[in-house]
Design an enzyme around this catalytic site. Sequence first.
Site, PDB file in Angstrom:
ATOM      1  N   SER A  51       0.796  -1.237   0.000  1.00  0.00           N
ATOM      2  CA  SER A  51       0.000   0.000   0.000  1.00  0.00           C
ATOM      3  C   SER A  51       0.824   1.280   0.000  1.00  0.00           C
ATOM      4  CB  SER A  51      -0.954   0.008   1.200  1.00  0.00           C
ATOM      5  OG  SER A  51      -2.024  -0.873   0.964  1.00  0.00           O
ATOM      6  N   LYS A  54      -0.096   3.780  -2.597  1.00  0.00           N
ATOM      7  CA  LYS A  54      -1.128   4.811  -2.458  1.00  0.00           C
ATOM      8  C   LYS A  54      -0.543   6.217  -2.313  1.00  0.00           C
ATOM      9  CE  LYS A  54      -4.687   1.710  -0.589  1.00  0.00           C
ATOM     10  NZ  LYS A  54      -4.083   0.442  -0.165  1.00  0.00           N
ATOM     11  N   SER A 106      -5.812   3.488   4.392  1.00  0.00           N
ATOM     12  CA  SER A 106      -5.356   2.572   3.335  1.00  0.00           C
ATOM     13  C   SER A 106      -6.505   1.867   2.632  1.00  0.00           C
ATOM     14  CB  SER A 106      -4.378   1.534   3.916  1.00  0.00           C
ATOM     15  OG  SER A 106      -3.496   1.073   2.932  1.00  0.00           O
TER      16      SER A 106
END
Length: 331
Positions: A51, A54, A106
């Site tokens: 993640s 992101k 997230s």
Amino acid sequence: MLAIMMLCVSIGFMPIPSATAAVNSSWVVIDADNGRILDGANPHDQLPIASLTKIWTALTFIESGAPQKETVISPLAASAEGSSIYLEPGSTVSTDELLHGLMMRSGNDAAMALAEHAGGSEEGFVQLMNEQADLYGLKDTHFTNPSGLHDEKHLSSAYDTAMMLYFGMKNKKFKKIASTEHYTRKGTQPGVWENKHRLITSDTDAVAGKTGFTKAAGRTLATYFEKNGKKVIVVTLNNGNDWNVHKSLASQVFNEYTIVTVAKKGEYAVLPGITAYLKKPIKLLLNQEEKSKVSSVMRIPRSDAHSSFGQWIVSLDQEQVVTSEVELKRE
């Protein structure tokens, strides 16, 4: 033709003590003012980053020019696999809330919703992400989705990921979101989100960052630290002790490095009839050994007698670290 003026004398590099790392892992510490690598292990190895993706999803969205307003959540976005902020299909949510849900919690569903809003589809947005990565010189990076779900071709490096946060923190909106500790969610699902990056809420030196985890990537973490004007970014990939490693590495930099003004603001007589004006001082994080081993050159266009600008270039170990524009005054 360029006139090159030598201004100082050169080189030096003292690494920070290494952190313990797992097999198929990497880490890096960079100067958050200029991107210089201060230390690392396998910083350019291509690995899954989970993640931490992101970070780039958020910056790509913010810089895409897409209207930053409300958007309708599609069934595809609402059913996104993995971590979620529990978006409901057909609901209307502000892109600001989605960006906070993306970075703080997230949310893979938030990633998909933002991708569809800015790119028309997941595929369209991923193309934007890769184009943006090429534009910013992220040579170790290739994206296949906006959330970081595992894919054999979805890879980056500790260094590129650190640079993603480096570029992101130069954007005011991104910086505000990435450094938010608590966010009040409104609309049909009111509540308060706490940032999953626990150093941001517990460590006074940790300003911003992003967490990540998949089985393939292991634990991944990016943190922007600031103390007494010193700024560093730490990234670890596949490190199970990441919270402690990040705090340790940042502490070592803050203890061993000082801010050194390598060029003062002001006017410099560089050639007969030519004066260069440096608008802002040039500062570097340097350890004790490096302080006497910095080199600078000033490049002045000679072929264009009417040129109003030159470059002040600072190097360490014959590698350029900072380039600043200087204004030229010709008599």
